[in-house]
Design an enzyme around this catalytic site. Structure first.
Site, PDB file in Angstrom:
ATOM      1  N   TYR A 142       1.147  -1.458  -0.192  1.00 45.24           N
ATOM      2  CA  TYR A 142      -0.116   0.152   0.370  1.00 45.24           C
ATOM      3  C   TYR A 142       1.075   1.272   0.581  1.00 45.24           C
ATOM      4  O   TYR A 142       0.182   2.518   0.242  1.00 45.24           O
ATOM      5  CB  TYR A 142      -0.592   0.100   1.372  1.00 45.24           C
ATOM      6  CG  TYR A 142      -1.788  -1.396   0.999  1.00 45.24           C
ATOM      7  CD1 TYR A 142      -2.177  -1.634  -0.345  1.00 45.24           C
ATOM      8  CD2 TYR A 142      -2.958  -0.923   1.838  1.00 45.24           C
ATOM      9  CE1 TYR A 142      -3.053  -2.785  -0.217  1.00 45.24           C
ATOM     10  CE2 TYR A 142      -3.781  -1.985   1.804  1.00 45.24           C
ATOM     11  CZ  TYR A 142      -3.787  -3.163   1.295  1.00 45.24           C
ATOM     12  OH  TYR A 142      -5.016  -3.616   0.882  1.00 45.24           O
ATOM     13  N   LYS A 192       3.077 -15.552   1.475  1.00 43.19           N
ATOM     14  CA  LYS A 192       3.208 -16.054   0.073  1.00 43.19           C
ATOM     15  C   LYS A 192       4.470 -17.100   0.168  1.00 43.19           C
ATOM     16  O   LYS A 192       4.712 -16.237  -0.960  1.00 43.19           O
ATOM     17  CB  LYS A 192       2.493 -15.084  -0.907  1.00 43.19           C
ATOM     18  CG  LYS A 192       1.157 -15.728  -0.833  1.00 43.19           C
ATOM     19  CD  LYS A 192       0.147 -16.728  -0.962  1.00 43.19           C
ATOM     20  CE  LYS A 192       0.295 -16.911  -2.186  1.00 43.19           C
ATOM     21  NZ  LYS A 192      -0.542 -18.744  -3.002  1.00 43.19           N
ATOM     22  N   ASP A 224      -3.838 -17.692   0.850  1.00 42.82           N
ATOM     23  CA  ASP A 224      -4.809 -18.472   0.433  1.00 42.82           C
ATOM     24  C   ASP A 224      -5.602 -19.510   1.126  1.00 42.82           C
ATOM     25  O   ASP A 224      -6.558 -19.164   1.756  1.00 42.82           O
ATOM     26  CB  ASP A 224      -4.187 -18.859  -1.137  1.00 42.82           C
ATOM     27  CG  ASP A 224      -3.528 -19.301  -0.948  1.00 42.82           C
ATOM     28  OD1 ASP A 224      -2.213 -19.128  -0.255  1.00 42.82           O
ATOM     29  OD2 ASP A 224      -3.380 -20.518  -2.169  1.00 42.82           O
ATOM     30  N   ASP A 248      -5.364  -6.583   5.500  1.00 43.32           N
ATOM     31  CA  ASP A 248      -6.727  -6.210   5.294  1.00 43.32           C
ATOM     32  C   ASP A 248      -7.742  -7.010   5.400  1.00 43.32           C
ATOM     33  O   ASP A 248      -8.847  -7.027   5.419  1.00 43.32           O
ATOM     34  CB  ASP A 248      -6.117  -5.214   4.165  1.00 43.32           C
ATOM     35  CG  ASP A 248      -7.077  -3.812   3.547  1.00 43.32           C
ATOM     36  OD1 ASP A 248      -8.136  -4.146   4.456  1.00 43.32           O
ATOM     37  OD2 ASP A 248      -7.382  -3.753   2.560  1.00 43.32           O
ATOM     38  N   ASP A 252     -11.077  -8.691   7.766  1.00 37.11           N
ATOM     39  CA  ASP A 252     -12.203  -8.045   7.520  1.00 37.11           C
ATOM     40  C   ASP A 252     -13.215  -9.650   7.463  1.00 37.11           C
ATOM     41  O   ASP A 252     -14.438 -10.363   7.715  1.00 37.11           O
ATOM     42  CB  ASP A 252     -12.516  -8.035   6.203  1.00 37.11           C
ATOM     43  CG  ASP A 252     -12.552  -5.711   6.455  1.00 37.11           C
ATOM     44  OD1 ASP A 252     -12.424  -5.722   7.317  1.00 37.11           O
ATOM     45  OD2 ASP A 252     -13.692  -5.317   5.413  1.00 37.11           O
TER      46      ASP A 252
END
Ligand code: NAD
Length: 360
Positions: A142, A192, A224, A248, A252
């Site tokens: 980000y 990852k 994942d 992020d 959620d």
């Protein structure tokens, strides 16, 4: 007796409504735990813009830097949406986070008592789930440079950079372990590492930091798989630590297994002090109507006591009082058959009564 300076920022919309009962809960805990509270109230957000022309006046920033912790309600609302981006209420919040170097975001996902039925997942899957996602907040893709959209070989190309330095990984990993120590002592680091070099480094450094925390059981999982496992069997997790972008998304997903925005507290920590706030916004549609659920903010007070002041028992007491209150009383957002519908004020009073009953 310990003494704590708390900056209180009620903010906009339902912010002041959910802040009021939360402060009552904090005062009650302070008297039970022999804490001398120094509470200061300051402005951030739309209300600050209206009165001073800026969403975060200097005296608020100074007070934030000089406090042991900050409690924030919510900021923003349609009234301030036409303003220039630089003075929008949310800018006040972002500035506060960056000035205080709050690089770790803590989002717990807990199922409280029979709210298990509010989840979209099966009760047997979520009942008893209690997961904390520790998300890196100020680095990663980000913020990484270079970034942009440019013309290459006659077509537009968009690009971002996923970059983490050793020191950035080390400090967030350390927070992950420290949080795990205050919980179930199991930490899952999400990466990852099979396809991204930067998260290969993430895995290496996290493992290294783990040597300083021999009591914590460290595991690694690909992002994942983690997304799948949160939905499949969230109870396997205790504490998770991960990058800005994975955090992020995963926080959620984890939060939604609880089924209600009005129940979600959060913390941003890292620099000297911490900022504690509900996940929800200023809810302009119900502001001023005594309809807001104050529990996310009350639970944020609990997080402050646990993570800034090490008062784990105080947080447990608040959670217990919330669960007890939910057995009989509900605000509209979490209303269920057989429960009494109450407003924001009464919900706060009921939690307070339950807290007093438990202690006396
Ligand atoms: P929101 O979280 O304010 O509201 C979304 C929905 O959830 C609304 O229907 C609202 O009534 C309901 N809701 C939220 N909190 C609730 C509570 N405690 N009890 C009962 N119901 C609740 O999100 P939004 O409508 O997208 O945003 C409104 C404003 O808040 C915007 O200006 C936005 O920028 C701002 N915002 C601020 C923060 C923050 O201060 N940290 C976070 C998110 C949004």
């Amino acid at each position: 007796m310990i003494s704590k300076k708390i900056l209180v920022i009620p903010g906009d919309g339902i912010g002041p409504e959910v802040t009021a009962p939360s402060i009552q809960v904090l005062k009650q805990i302070a008297s039970q735990f022999d804490i001398q509270l120094e509470l200061t109230e300051k402005l951030v957000g739309g209300v600050a813009y209206d009165l001073t022309g800026t969403p975060i006046p200097d005296d608020t920033l100074d007070a934030a830097k000089n406090s042991d912790a900050i409690l924030l309600g919510a900021v923003g609302g349609p009234k301030w949406e036409p303003l220039d981006f630089s003075v929008r209420p949310e800018r006040g919040l972002l500035k506060l986070r960056s000035e205080l170097e709050l690089y770790a975001n803590l989002r717990p996902a807990v199922i409280y008592g029979d709210l298990v039925n509010a989840s979209t997942l099966k009760p047997e899957v979520v009942d008893g789930a209690d997961l904390m996602v520790v998300r890196e907040l100020t680095g990663g893709i980000y913020f990484g440079e270079p970034r942009g959209v440019e013309l290459r070989n006659g077509e537009r190309v968009g690009f971002n950079t996923l970059i983490y330095s050793e020191s950035e990984i080390r400090r967030i990993a350390k927070i992950g372990f420290e949080i795990a120590m205050k919980r179930g002592k199991i930490l899952t680091s999400i990466d990852k590492a099979n396809v991204l070099e930067s998260t290969e480094l993430w895995r290496e450094i996290t493992t290294e930091v783990g040597k300083d925390f021999p009591e914590v059981k460290l595991g690694h999982m690909y992002a994942d798989n983690a997304a799948m496992q949160i939905i499949r069997n969230p109870k396997q997790f205790d504490t998770m630590v991960t990058t800005n972008m994975f955090g992020d998304i995963l926080s959620d997903a984890a939060a939604m297994m609880t089924g209600s925005l009005g129940m979600l507290p959060s913390a941003s920590i890292g620099g000297g002090n911490g900022m504690y706030e509900p996940v929800h916004g200023s809810a302009p549609d119900i502001a001023g109507k005594d309809k807001a659920n104050p529990l996310a903010m009350i639970l944020s007070v609990g997080m402050m006591l646990r993570y800034s002041f090490d008062l784990i028992h105080a947080d447990e007491l608040i959670k217990h009082s919330v669960v007890k209150t939910l057995e009989n009383y509900r605000t509209k957002d979490i209303m269920a058959e057989g429960k009494k519908l109450v407003g924001c004020k009464e919900m706060g009073e009921r939690v307070l009564q339950s807290l007093e009953k438990k202690y006396n």
